[in-house]
Design a protein around this motif. Structure first.
Motif, PDB file in Angstrom:
ATOM      1  N   UNK A   1       0.827  -1.214   0.000  1.00  0.00           N
ATOM      2  CA  UNK A   1       0.000   0.000   0.000  1.00  0.00           C
ATOM      3  C   UNK A   1       0.858   1.260   0.000  1.00  0.00           C
ATOM      4  N   UNK A   2       1.946   1.227   0.780  1.00  0.00           N
ATOM      5  CA  UNK A   2       2.838   2.386   0.887  1.00  0.00           C
ATOM      6  C   UNK A   2       3.483   2.733  -0.463  1.00  0.00           C
ATOM      7  N   UNK A   3       3.787   1.700  -1.245  1.00  0.00           N
ATOM      8  CA  UNK A   3       4.456   1.913  -2.540  1.00  0.00           C
ATOM      9  C   UNK A   3       3.474   2.017  -3.700  1.00  0.00           C
ATOM     10  N   UNK A   4       2.182   1.944  -3.408  1.00  0.00           N
ATOM     11  CA  UNK A   4       1.185   2.063  -4.463  1.00  0.00           C
ATOM     12  C   UNK A   4       1.178   0.895  -5.422  1.00  0.00           C
ATOM     13  N   UNK A   5       1.373  -0.317  -4.895  1.00  0.00           N
ATOM     14  CA  UNK A   5       1.444  -1.511  -5.752  1.00  0.00           C
ATOM     15  C   UNK A   5       0.180  -2.371  -5.665  1.00  0.00           C
ATOM     16  N   UNK A   6      -0.904  -1.813  -5.092  1.00  0.00           N
ATOM     17  CA  UNK A   6      -2.130  -2.608  -4.900  1.00  0.00           C
ATOM     18  C   UNK A   6      -2.674  -3.138  -6.236  1.00  0.00           C
ATOM     19  N   UNK A   7      -2.624  -2.310  -7.268  1.00  0.00           N
ATOM     20  CA  UNK A   7      -3.199  -2.685  -8.565  1.00  0.00           C
ATOM     21  C   UNK A   7      -2.511  -3.892  -9.186  1.00  0.00           C
ATOM     22  N   UNK A   8      -1.200  -4.020  -8.959  1.00  0.00           N
ATOM     23  CA  UNK A   8      -0.445  -5.101  -9.631  1.00  0.00           C
ATOM     24  C   UNK A   8       0.045  -6.163  -8.643  1.00  0.00           C
ATOM     25  N   UNK A   9      -0.512  -6.203  -7.430  1.00  0.00           N
ATOM     26  CA  UNK A   9       0.028  -7.108  -6.414  1.00  0.00           C
ATOM     27  C   UNK A   9      -0.113  -8.591  -6.773  1.00  0.00           C
ATOM     28  N   UNK A  10      -1.092  -8.927  -7.614  1.00  0.00           N
ATOM     29  CA  UNK A  10      -1.279 -10.332  -8.016  1.00  0.00           C
ATOM     30  C   UNK A  10      -0.741 -10.612  -9.420  1.00  0.00           C
ATOM     31  N   UNK A  11       0.070  -9.683  -9.939  1.00  0.00           N
ATOM     32  CA  UNK A  11       0.682  -9.854 -11.259  1.00  0.00           C
ATOM     33  C   UNK A  11       2.093 -10.400 -11.104  1.00  0.00           C
ATOM     34  N   UNK A  12       2.491 -11.304 -12.002  1.00  0.00           N
ATOM     35  CA  UNK A  12       3.863 -11.823 -11.978  1.00  0.00           C
ATOM     36  C   UNK A  12       4.860 -10.692 -12.219  1.00  0.00           C
ATOM     37  N   UNK A  13       6.041 -10.823 -11.626  1.00  0.00           N
ATOM     38  CA  UNK A  13       7.102  -9.835 -11.835  1.00  0.00           C
ATOM     39  C   UNK A  13       7.495  -9.799 -13.305  1.00  0.00           C
ATOM     40  N   UNK A  14       7.649 -10.964 -13.903  1.00  0.00           N
ATOM     41  CA  UNK A  14       7.998 -11.038 -15.325  1.00  0.00           C
ATOM     42  C   UNK A  14       9.494 -10.919 -15.562  1.00  0.00           C
ATOM     43  N   UNK A  15       9.880 -11.170 -16.798  1.00  0.00           N
ATOM     44  CA  UNK A  15      11.295 -11.119 -17.168  1.00  0.00           C
ATOM     45  C   UNK A  15      11.436 -11.084 -18.675  1.00  0.00           C
ATOM     46  N   UNK A  16      12.562 -11.627 -19.161  1.00  0.00           N
ATOM     47  CA  UNK A  16      12.862 -11.586 -20.598  1.00  0.00           C
ATOM     48  C   UNK A  16      11.796 -12.281 -21.441  1.00  0.00           C
ATOM     49  N   UNK A  17      11.311 -13.437 -20.969  1.00  0.00           N
ATOM     50  CA  UNK A  17      10.358 -14.214 -21.764  1.00  0.00           C
ATOM     51  C   UNK A  17       8.994 -14.326 -21.090  1.00  0.00           C
ATOM     52  N   UNK A  18       8.803 -13.582 -20.002  1.00  0.00           N
ATOM     53  CA  UNK A  18       7.551 -13.651 -19.254  1.00  0.00           C
ATOM     54  C   UNK A  18       7.001 -12.235 -19.097  1.00  0.00           C
ATOM     55  N   UNK A  19       5.780 -12.035 -19.533  1.00  0.00           N
ATOM     56  CA  UNK A  19       5.180 -10.713 -19.414  1.00  0.00           C
ATOM     57  C   UNK A  19       4.846 -10.441 -17.950  1.00  0.00           C
ATOM     58  N   UNK A  20       5.158  -9.238 -17.478  1.00  0.00           N
ATOM     59  CA  UNK A  20       4.919  -8.926 -16.074  1.00  0.00           C
ATOM     60  C   UNK A  20       4.663  -7.448 -15.847  1.00  0.00           C
ATOM     61  N   UNK A  21       5.070  -6.969 -14.674  1.00  0.00           N
ATOM     62  CA  UNK A  21       4.820  -5.580 -14.292  1.00  0.00           C
ATOM     63  C   UNK A  21       5.740  -4.632 -15.076  1.00  0.00           C
ATOM     64  N   UNK A  22       5.462  -3.331 -14.980  1.00  0.00           N
ATOM     65  CA  UNK A  22       6.259  -2.326 -15.692  1.00  0.00           C
ATOM     66  C   UNK A  22       7.598  -2.102 -14.996  1.00  0.00           C
ATOM     67  N   UNK A  23       8.500  -1.364 -15.667  1.00  0.00           N
ATOM     68  CA  UNK A  23       9.823  -1.087 -15.094  1.00  0.00           C
ATOM     69  C   UNK A  23       9.750  -0.322 -13.785  1.00  0.00           C
ATOM     70  N   UNK A  24       8.856   0.668 -13.718  1.00  0.00           N
ATOM     71  CA  UNK A  24       8.707   1.444 -12.483  1.00  0.00           C
ATOM     72  C   UNK A  24       8.179   0.597 -11.352  1.00  0.00           C
TER      73      UNK A  24
END
Length: 558
Positions: free
Chosen positions: A88-111
């Motif tokens: 909540x402090x970092x404003x990550x509520x919207x994407x909290x259940x999204x995978x981090x992701x990587x080179x071959x996995x779609x995930x959250x944004x860079x920020x």
């Protein structure tokens, strides 16, 4: 701040305990106390690269960090609540259940990835937070949001120190204090808002309207374009030997650097040093706690093992149980089943064919796990170094969790493979023989895993490890007794180190009460020698892999 190669990351790494202080001169103290391992729990360090597990969600990443890093005195529910507070402090509520992701996995944004990295550190509520280039690779709006968040953390009473390469003017004005570095030397230390006034006082002012950060970096690089030149430097240019210098009327970068260093030493250094040497009141309870030689783990050994086991299982199940891998194994099993369809061992030719099938099984389930296990430690080296640098867990707990969490995943596909091949090829139709063959293959897989882990942990380089493993597996396969009947004495001993060889002999023993002499002249007893040898490989290889990891420079003990 400073140009590339000025020493920003080196300075931050030294202050954060990430570089051996013996490599530098002088001493590093925190409120007059030397750096110690208990201090790690009061220091957060966010590296420039986002080191995160791609297949874990934002919430899972922060909950695992909380479970491992927060003190034992807190319950599991309290630790998970702290993770939710950070989200909540970092404003990550919207994407909290999204995978981090990587080179071959779609995930959250860079920020969002950068905020998760910061969350991993602020979850322990550190007194001191270091960040290495937290805005690199981010657009200006996202970078401003990250710096504003760090500014809020600083205003809540924490000390935040960050390196930054070339911030926008809006970002620059968010900082309270500035250290300007050039070629490893201090060019300015003081209030960021007073930096422009200081450089004007020594004769260096922008001739045109400029971003303060751009102006300061030009100075640190020795670039005097669109910057007024102090009279002392002008005199040096006129007296200079260089024809080019006199023609262009510009001092050399070396002259500019020397002038700035000298000006700082004469005008600012002594005054700032006196401020820093003023005595600071230190809480005695905190002082004794930080100076205590006893290391405080956030969880017991068993809790660390359990948390890391489930984290490893969640992270790797996506790769191990991917449709591509499952399809590969099933397709291979059906092709093998069709090639050896209803094999008959009643004739010498049929017996040789069936022996060839058993040899292929022993090689395939030796080859496959080795090349999977090779990637185990090299791929996680950055994560291991990062987490061990803050005493997140014991190395022994990590090693046991890492090796055992692979087993359920590694044993799933062989069950499918053996079931298909065994009945299509009409091997000995007995429940006892079927399950015993399955157990032998399992034992082979676990031994092969151990070899792969040894190669990966020793070399810690995927290309070198893959090359070495290819040669090793080929040697084991050739010396296994199927291709060459009369192996020269000086090289025949290699077969006894080969799990392929022992697996092949055990599979023959299960299929035939007495191994027929026509199969390469193999004679054997009850198979106990082979079983014990492979069990020794299972534990022996893993012990060597653990010792190799212990010898890595992880900056903290086990």
């Amino acid at each position: 701040m400073g140009p590339s190669g000025s020493g920003k990351t080196t300075l931050l790494s030294l202050l954060g305990g990430r570089t051996n202080p013996m490599l530098a001169e002088g001493s590093i103290t925190y409120n007059e106390m030397p750096y110690s391992k208990p201090l790690k729990r009061r220091i957060g360090f966010v590296t420039q690269d986002d080191v995160l597990f791609a297949h874990l969600t934002v919430k899972e990443t922060l909950i695992y960090a909380a479970l491992l890093r927060l003190p034992k005195t807190l319950t599991r529910n309290q630790k998970e609540e702290r993770a939710r507070d950070v989200i909540n402090e970092l404003g990550l509520e919207r994407c909290q259940d999204t995978m981090i992701g990587g080179s071959f996995v779609r995930g959250v944004s860079g920020g969002e990835r950068k905020r998760v990295c910061i969350g991993n550190e602020i979850i322990i509520n550190p007194s001191l937070l270091f960040l290495d280039e937290p805005t690199s690779g981010l657009d200006s709006t996202t970078a401003l949001r990250i710096i504003q968040m760090l500014h809020d953390i600083a205003e809540s009473g924490k000390t935040v120190a960050t390196t930054i390469h070339q911030p926008s003017s809006r970002l620059f004005h968010k900082f309270d204090k500035l250290i300007l570095l050039g070629k490893g030397s201090l060019l300015y230390f003081g209030k960021a808002s007073e930096a422009m006034a200081y450089f004007s006082s020594i004769g260096c002012s922008p001739v045109i309207a400029m971003n303060p950060a751009e102006f300061l970096l030009d100075l640190a690089n020795g670039n005097m374009n669109d910057i007024s030149i102090p009279s002392e430097l002008e005199d040096k240019v006129q007296m200079g030997n260089s024809e080019r210098q006199r023609r262009h009327g510009k001092p050399s970068p070396t002259d500019v650097h020397e002038y700035l260093v000298e000006a700082y030493e004469n005008r600012v250094a002594n005054k700032e040093k006196k401020k820093l040497l003023l005595p600071i009141p230190v809480n005695e309870d905190l002082k004794s706690k930080v100076q205590s030689p006893k290391r405080e783990w956030g969880a017991s050994w068993w809790e660390q093992y359990t948390i890391l086991f489930w984290r490893g299982l969640k992270e790797r199940k996506h790769d191990y149980l991917s449709w591509m891998r499952i399809t590969q194994v099933i397709a291979t099993a059906f092709i093998i089943g069709l090639l050896w369809w209803r094999s008959d061992n009643s004739t010498p030719i049929g017996l040789q064919d069936q022996a060839g099938l058993l040899f292929f099984i022993s090689v395939f389930w030796g080859f496959f796990p080795v090349f999977t296990a090779i990637f185990t430690f090299p791929q996680e080296r950055a994560m291991l170094k990062k987490e061990r640098a803050v005493d997140m867990y014991r190395l022994s707990a990590y090693f046991m969790a890492r090796t055992t969490s692979d087993l359920p995943l590694d044993l799933f596909l062989p069950i499918i493979f053996i079931t298909i091949v065994y009945f299509m090829a009409a091997l000995r139709l007995s429940a006892y023989c079927f399950f015993l063959s399955m157990l032998i293959v399992f034992l082979s897989i676990i031994a092969a895993q151990g070899l792969g882990q040894v190669i990966g942990a020793t070399l810690m380089d995927i290309k070198k490890a893959t090359t070495f493993a290819s040669v090793t597996i080929m040697t084991f396969m050739l010396s296994g007794g199927f291709f060459v009947n009369r192996v020269p004495v000086f090289i025949s001993w290699i077969r006894y180190l080969s799990f392929n060889y022992h697996t092949y002999r055990l599979l023959l023993r299960v299929q035939y009460d007495r191994v027929p002499p026509s199969i390469h002249g193999i004679t054997m007893g009850n198979g106990m020698t082979e079983v014990l040898t492979m069990i020794a490989m299972v534990f022996g290889y893993r012990l060597i892999a653990y010792i190799s990891l212990r010898r890595m420079k992880l900056q903290s003990g086990a």
